[in-house]
Design an enzyme around this catalytic site. Structure first.
Site, PDB file in Angstrom:
ATOM      1  CE  LYS A   1      -4.290  -2.374  11.989  1.00 57.95           C
ATOM      2  NZ  LYS A   1      -3.805  -0.986  11.876  1.00 57.95           N
TER       3      LYS A   1
ATOM      4  CD  GLU B   1       5.731  10.478   7.968  1.00 52.71           C
ATOM      5  OE1 GLU B   1       5.259   9.668   8.801  1.00 52.71           O
ATOM      6  OE2 GLU B   1       6.053  10.144   6.804  1.00 52.71           O
TER       7      GLU B   1
ATOM      8  NE  ARG C   1       9.443   7.859   6.498  1.00 57.64           N
ATOM      9  CZ  ARG C   1       8.805   6.757   6.107  1.00 57.64           C
ATOM     10  NH1 ARG C   1       7.944   6.172   6.917  1.00 57.64           N
ATOM     11  NH2 ARG C   1       8.999   6.253   4.923  1.00 57.64           N
TER      12      ARG C   1
END
Length: 642
Positions: A289, A375, A403
């Protein structure tokens, strides 16, 4: 601009098909130019930089080999989609990213046929890709036809149960489907959990596709009686030495790990998969990344999200803060409470910095839990902590808490467990647009029996609500607060425990009362200043609670005024609807009370500045002023500003 990078090959790419003219060596140069163009564009707009830089080579390879938009390339979350947008006919608009009337920071179906599926929340790509694959095989014929379905999903997103539900189903259906696991050892925060360790172990071994080729080659040299034994040995090698078992047991052919920045690895493997795949295939690609841009590579979050920045130094151009952010105020008050109460603990889902829990994690690491992008698990885990006698704070963005809503209902509310929901990013959030707006939590939390729902009008009120939540053991409690800075009020030494269900009077006037829930209170007071110039002096109250309502305060306001206006940063069905229900049941409308409710409009509002988004929603001071004049029947002179 003269300081934009030199991109002679990229300049020849208007659509992905243009990549097919290039040799492999030229594709490597295209990737180099694409990385430079991405850095240059995001330096002007701000946005999610690191994720896109990590998949530049992969993006070029996918578009050079497959035939989008017929072949559907689905970017999970789509933080990493900026290079994809540049290659798919949107380069001329890439410097409008995340701005009003500009390109979305995420993939968006209405924006381009090259965005086959909209995203912004994680872990949906495999499910969507499987849907495309089945639609293809059942004769579905949308625009551009249907070819391959390719899902690109990060290792952080793979921590969510939905990704494994989709893989399990894909293995069962055995459709031709390609999943690329972009393993960059990051999501937003560093990855957590057993899956991350498993992927790290895979990366530490020799590339699996090489081992398979070697095993196959050696077997062909053996006499026929020994070849069956060699085949069994190859399978043992595959499972014991490399560890591809997890994915293969789910029904996927596993290939990898590959160096995601080495085109000499990516291109031949992807071409082979395109030519030969029959069922579901998982290609494990290891990337970095922020790759290729030093400031991003050195950052803790690898340049996940940035403001506008200087390309040479990487220094971000951030406006100076006039007040602490709501998120930091929450984090500091929680740490204060944790210092005096060992039962206080915290749960977040891959967003420790975004929710302010990084402070808690530093001070009390054994009581702060990052569960990854999960979640649903996070909510039920917090319920278990509460049932076990602790005082858990479940800190999630409003849009992500959606969610875990079934768990809020079933595992928390029905059992009346004292989970404290810290709901960040309430209301409209600006550049991330509709996908990240906290529009619905008032409505979906306040309709649950036994749930206490609060909203802070300013940062001092937030401190009081954190303290109130910590002290509340009778059942679940939630408090919401927006993104960004507070209004600049003086902060107390410590939060005070509020009386549950009691609001506060802000100013006393006559004729019209405004009952505010949340941080629109500052806009209400600004509107009142303008109304005073017209000789109109509204009464203003801060509700503090959407549930339970302050019945006495609401009925007093209704009885003492001609009109009552509620205002909130949420969709219809929330605070104003509960107030209207109370007034109806109490017969307040029978005596002629004029009632209005100011809420977010029944539409998804695209990205812009928060102030502009609230103007679109009709919830700024001038809109409140206009609503008061309208309900009182006062004619407005001139045209109100847009």
């Amino acid at each position: 601009m003269s300081d934009r990078p030199d991109t002679p090959l990229l300049d020849k790419v208007q659509v992905p098909a243009d990549l097919k003219q290039f040799s492999d060596a030229e594709l490597r140069q295209v990737a180099h130019e694409l990385r430079s163009e991405t850095i240059s564009a995001v330096s002007e707009t701000g946005g999610h930089l690191g994720a896109g830089l990590g998949v530049v080579e992969l993006t070029v390879a996918l578009h050079a080999i497959w035939d989008a938009p017929k072949d559907r390339i689905i970017w999970d979350v789509s933080h990493q989609s900026y290079p994809h947008k540049i290659l798919t006919g949107r380069r001329d608009r890439i410097r409008t990213l995340r701005q009003k009337d500009g390109l979305s920071g995420f993939t968006k179906r209405s924006e381009s046929p090259y965005d086959p599926f909209g995203a912004a929340h994680s872990s949906t790509s495999i499910s969507a890709a499987l849907g495309f694959a089945v639609a293809r095989d059942l004769g579905g014929a949308p625009d551009h036809g249907l070819g391959d379905a390719i899902a690109v999903i990060g290792d952080g997103a793979m921590s969510a149960g939905m990704a494994f539900e989709a893989m399990n189903n894909a293995g069962h259906l055995n459709k031709r489907l390609i999943v690329i696991l972009n393993d960059n050892d990051m999501s937003i925060a560093p990855p957590v959990g057993a899956l991350s360790k498993y992927l790290s172990r895979l990366y530490g071994e020799a590339p699996f596709h090489d081992l398979k080729a070697a095993a196959k080659g050696m077997a062909s040299l053996l006499p026929p009686p020994f070849q069956e034994g060699a085949k069994r040995a190859k399978e043992m090698l595959k499972s014991m030495t490399v560890g591809g078992t997890l994915f293969e047991e789910l029904g996927f052919s596993y290939i990898g790990p590959l160096d995601g920045h080495d085109m000499s690895q990516l291109l031949p493997v992807l071409r082979t998969v395109k030519a030969r795949a029959t069922g579901p295939v998982l290609i494990h690609v290891v990337t970095k990344k922020g790759k290729g841009y030093g400031p991003a590579e050195r950052a803790d979050d690898k340049g996940h999200a940035t403001s506008k920045f200087d390309v040479i130094s990487g220094k971000q151009h951030k406006a100076p803060s006039n007040a602490p952010s709501y998120t930091s105020v929450f984090g500091k008050e929680l740490v204060r409470l944790a210092a005096v109460d060992p039962r206080v603990c915290a749960v977040t889902a891959a967003m420790p910095d975004g929710t302010g829990l990084n402070l808690m994690a530093e001070r009390y690491p054994s009581r702060c839990f990052d569960v990854g992008i999960a979640e649903q698990h996070g909510v039920t885990f917090a319920a278990g902590l509460a049932a076990g006698g602790l005082r858990p704070f479940c800190a999630m963005y409003s849009t992500f808490l959606q969610r875990g809503y079934d768990q809020v209902v079933h595992d928390v509310a029905i059992q009346r467990l004292p989970v404290r929901f810290a709901i960040d990013r309430a209301g409209l959030v600006g550049a991330d647009g509709a996908t990240h707006a906290g529009s619905f939590d008032i409505a979906f939390m306040a309709n649950l029996p036994g749930m206490v729902v609060m909203a802070a009008a300013d940062e001092a009120e937030l401190m009081h609500m954190v303290a109130t939540a910590a002290a509340h053991d009778e059942g679940p409690i939630a408090f919401r607060y927006p993104r960004g800075e507070g209004v600049g009020v003086e902060l107390p030494e410590a939060g005070e425990v509020l009386e549950i269900g009691k609001g506060r009077m802000i100013r006393t006037g006559k004729r019209v009362a405004i009952l505010s829930f949340g941080t629109r209170l500052s806009e209400v007071l600004t509107a009142c200043e303008a109304l005073e110039a017209r000789g109109i002096s509204p009464t203003v109250a801060d509700a503090r609670f959407a549930k339970p309502l302050d019945r006495d305060l609401i009925l007093q306001l209704a009885g003492d005024h001609e009109a009552l206006i509620t205002i909130e940063e949420g969709a219809v069905g929330g605070f104003g609807s509960h107030v209207a229900q109370l007034l109806s049941e109490e017969g307040a409308f029978d005596t002629g009370l004029r009632f209005r409710s100011m809420v977010l409009p029944d539409t998804f509002i695209d990205q812009s500045s928060p102030a502009d988004m609230y103007a679109t929603a009709g919830l700024n001071a001038e809109d409140i002023e206009a609503k008061v004049l309208d309900v009182l029947g006062v004619a407005q002179v001139g045209k109100r500003k847009a």
